[in-house]
Scaffold this motif. Structure first.
Motif, short mmCIF file in Angstrom:
data_model
loop_
_atom_site.label_atom_id
_atom_site.label_comp_id
_atom_site.label_asym_id
_atom_site.label_seq_id
_atom_site.Cartn_x
_atom_site.Cartn_y
_atom_site.Cartn_z
N PHE A 1 10.55 6.92 -8.48
CA PHE A 1 9.21 6.84 -7.92
C PHE A 1 8.78 5.38 -7.92
CE2 PHE A 1 4.63 6.44 -8.65
CZ PHE A 1 4.19 6.94 -7.43
N VAL A 2 8.18 4.93 -6.81
CA VAL A 2 7.77 3.53 -6.68
C VAL A 2 6.30 3.46 -6.26
CG1 VAL A 2 8.25 1.34 -5.53
CG2 VAL A 2 10.12 2.95 -5.94
N PRO A 3 5.41 3.03 -7.15
CA PRO A 3 4.01 2.87 -6.77
C PRO A 3 3.81 1.59 -5.94
CG PRO A 3 4.31 2.23 -9.05
CD PRO A 3 5.64 2.73 -8.57
N PRO A 4 2.70 1.46 -5.25
CA PRO A 4 2.44 0.24 -4.48
C PRO A 4 2.54 -1.00 -5.38
CG PRO A 4 0.80 1.91 -3.95
CD PRO A 4 1.60 2.43 -5.11
N GLY A 5 3.16 -2.06 -4.83
CA GLY A 5 3.27 -3.33 -5.54
C GLY A 5 4.46 -3.47 -6.46
N ARG B 1 9.86 -6.09 9.06
CA ARG B 1 9.35 -5.87 7.71
C ARG B 1 7.96 -6.47 7.53
NH1 ARG B 1 14.29 -5.53 3.50
NH2 ARG B 1 15.02 -3.56 4.33
N ASP B 2 7.71 -7.62 8.12
CA ASP B 2 6.38 -8.22 8.04
C ASP B 2 5.32 -7.30 8.65
OD1 ASP B 2 7.45 -10.46 6.82
OD2 ASP B 2 7.44 -11.68 8.65
N ARG B 3 5.67 -6.60 9.73
CA ARG B 3 4.72 -5.70 10.40
C ARG B 3 4.47 -4.42 9.60
NH1 ARG B 3 7.93 -6.64 14.69
NH2 ARG B 3 8.53 -4.47 14.98
N TYR B 4 5.41 -4.03 8.76
CA TYR B 4 5.32 -2.74 8.08
C TYR B 4 5.16 -2.84 6.57
CZ TYR B 4 6.19 -0.42 12.47
OH TYR B 4 6.08 0.04 13.76
N ASP B 5 4.46 -3.84 6.09
CA ASP B 5 4.09 -3.90 4.67
C ASP B 5 5.31 -3.98 3.75
OD1 ASP B 5 2.35 -3.79 2.40
OD2 ASP B 5 2.58 -1.62 2.28
N VAL B 6 6.36 -4.67 4.19
CA VAL B 6 7.57 -4.84 3.37
C VAL B 6 7.68 -6.33 3.05
CG1 VAL B 6 10.06 -4.55 3.19
CG2 VAL B 6 8.70 -2.92 4.55
N ARG C 1 0.78 -1.23 0.00
CA ARG C 1 0.00 0.00 0.00
C ARG C 1 0.81 1.28 0.00
NH1 ARG C 1 -1.57 2.10 5.30
NH2 ARG C 1 -0.28 1.09 6.85
N SER C 2 2.11 1.20 0.28
CA SER C 2 2.94 2.41 0.33
C SER C 2 3.44 2.79 -1.06
CB SER C 2 4.17 2.18 1.22
OG SER C 2 3.80 1.98 2.55
N ARG D 1 32.05 5.52 -0.59
CA ARG D 1 31.71 6.78 0.07
C ARG D 1 30.23 6.81 0.39
NH1 ARG D 1 34.61 11.46 -3.21
NH2 ARG D 1 35.13 12.18 -1.14
N PRO D 2 29.85 7.48 1.48
CA PRO D 2 28.42 7.59 1.79
C PRO D 2 27.67 8.34 0.69
CG PRO D 2 29.76 8.28 3.67
CD PRO D 2 30.69 8.11 2.49
N ALA D 3 26.41 8.00 0.52
CA ALA D 3 25.52 8.73 -0.39
C ALA D 3 24.41 9.34 0.47
CB ALA D 3 24.92 7.78 -1.43
N ARG D 4 23.82 10.41 -0.02
CA ARG D 4 22.69 11.04 0.68
C ARG D 4 21.51 11.10 -0.26
NH1 ARG D 4 21.96 16.19 2.46
NH2 ARG D 4 23.20 16.95 0.73
N MET D 5 20.32 10.80 0.30
CA MET D 5 19.11 10.91 -0.51
C MET D 5 17.98 11.50 0.31
SD MET D 5 17.60 7.07 -0.89
CE MET D 5 17.38 6.01 0.50
N LEU D 6 17.05 12.12 -0.39
CA LEU D 6 15.79 12.55 0.19
C LEU D 6 14.80 11.46 -0.13
CD1 LEU D 6 14.62 15.01 1.70
CD2 LEU D 6 13.73 15.77 -0.51
N PHE D 7 14.07 11.03 0.87
CA PHE D 7 13.16 9.90 0.74
C PHE D 7 11.79 10.31 1.25
CE2 PHE D 7 11.58 6.07 3.18
CZ PHE D 7 11.08 5.39 2.08
N GLN D 8 10.76 10.07 0.45
CA GLN D 8 9.38 10.38 0.83
C GLN D 8 8.56 9.11 0.76
OE1 GLN D 8 7.36 13.85 -0.86
NE2 GLN D 8 5.64 12.51 -1.32
N SER D 9 7.76 8.88 1.78
CA SER D 9 6.91 7.69 1.82
C SER D 9 5.50 8.09 2.23
CB SER D 9 7.47 6.69 2.83
OG SER D 9 6.61 5.59 2.95
N SER D 10 4.54 7.47 1.58
CA SER D 10 3.13 7.72 1.90
C SER D 10 2.43 6.37 1.97
CB SER D 10 2.52 8.59 0.80
OG SER D 10 1.16 8.82 1.06
N PRO D 11 1.56 6.13 2.93
CA PRO D 11 1.03 7.07 3.92
C PRO D 11 1.96 7.21 5.13
CG PRO D 11 -0.05 4.96 4.19
CD PRO D 11 0.88 4.83 3.02
N ALA D 12 1.89 8.40 5.74
CA ALA D 12 2.57 8.62 7.02
C ALA D 12 1.70 7.98 8.10
CB ALA D 12 2.72 10.12 7.28
N PRO D 13 2.22 7.50 9.18
CA PRO D 13 3.59 7.51 9.67
C PRO D 13 4.28 6.15 9.56
CG PRO D 13 2.15 7.14 11.52
CD PRO D 13 1.28 7.21 10.28
#
Length: 185
Positions: free
Chosen positions: A101-105, A156-161, A53-54, A116-128
């Motif tokens: 961009f990753v749609p559900p499923g 991961r099982d608890r959080y839809d992964v 669903r995320s 070297r470390p990488a940095r990313m901005l990550f957005q996930s919906s629905p919060a929280p």
């Protein structure tokens, strides 16, 4: 009505040997999406997975990440790094300014193939959902010693992964050549 301004380096930070996550915008701020800044250490591979669903959005700020977001012709092996879609889409070696961009499923993953470390901005919906997930996985990583794969799987099982290939954290593997995506990045 009041918005939110978060200066550079600010936000609630969770730091372990395996990751650094800074909460930028959360459900507590009234947002329907959670937004994080994530430092991805060398060798970290989140493993291929799906969410029922995320939906997620990743934007590379610094460094290099290997990214994929497609249904492969075959979900085989312990690694997603050489997977390909029926139309020829392959894993992308992505630098600063790249996004995914990753749609559900949709199967997807990222890894830092560099030293070297990488940095990313990550957005996930629905919060929280991902806010709680990051809090708990940081507890697992902070426990010391080796990471308990069973604890990660229960989380991961608890959080839809739905995990397809394993999460890996360690020294970067030698970077193999990566193909070009037809997905438009």
């Amino acid at each position: 009505m009041t918005g939110l301004v978060v200066p550079p380096g600010q936000g609630r930070k969770l730091t372990t040997k395996a990751q650094e996550v800074t909460f930028k915008v959360t459900a507590a701020d009234g947002s329907v999406a959670s937004i994080f800044e994530v430092v991805v250490p060398p060798g970290f591979d989140v493993g291929a997975h799906t969410h029922g669903r995320s939906q997620e959005f990743f934007y590379v700020l610094e460094g290099t990440l290997d990214l994929f977001a497609f249904e492969p012709t075959e979900r085989a092996g312990e690694s997603w790094h050489d997977w390909e879609s029926p139309d020829g889409t392959q894993v992308v070696r992505a630098g600063a300014g790249s996004c995914m961009f990753v749609p559900p499923g949709c199967p997807h993953a990222f890894r830092n193939p560099s030293d070297r470390p990488a940095r990313m901005l990550f957005q996930s919906s629905p919060a929280p959902d991902h806010e709680r997930y990051f809090e708990e996985i940081c507890e697992i990583f902070a426990a010391g010693g080796t990471v308990d794969p069973d604890a990660v799987q229960r989380l991961r099982d608890r959080y839809d992964v739905r995990q397809i290939t394993p999460l890996r954290y360690g020294p970067p593997v030698p970077a193999e050549p990566i193909g070009v995506s037809r997905g438009g990045s």
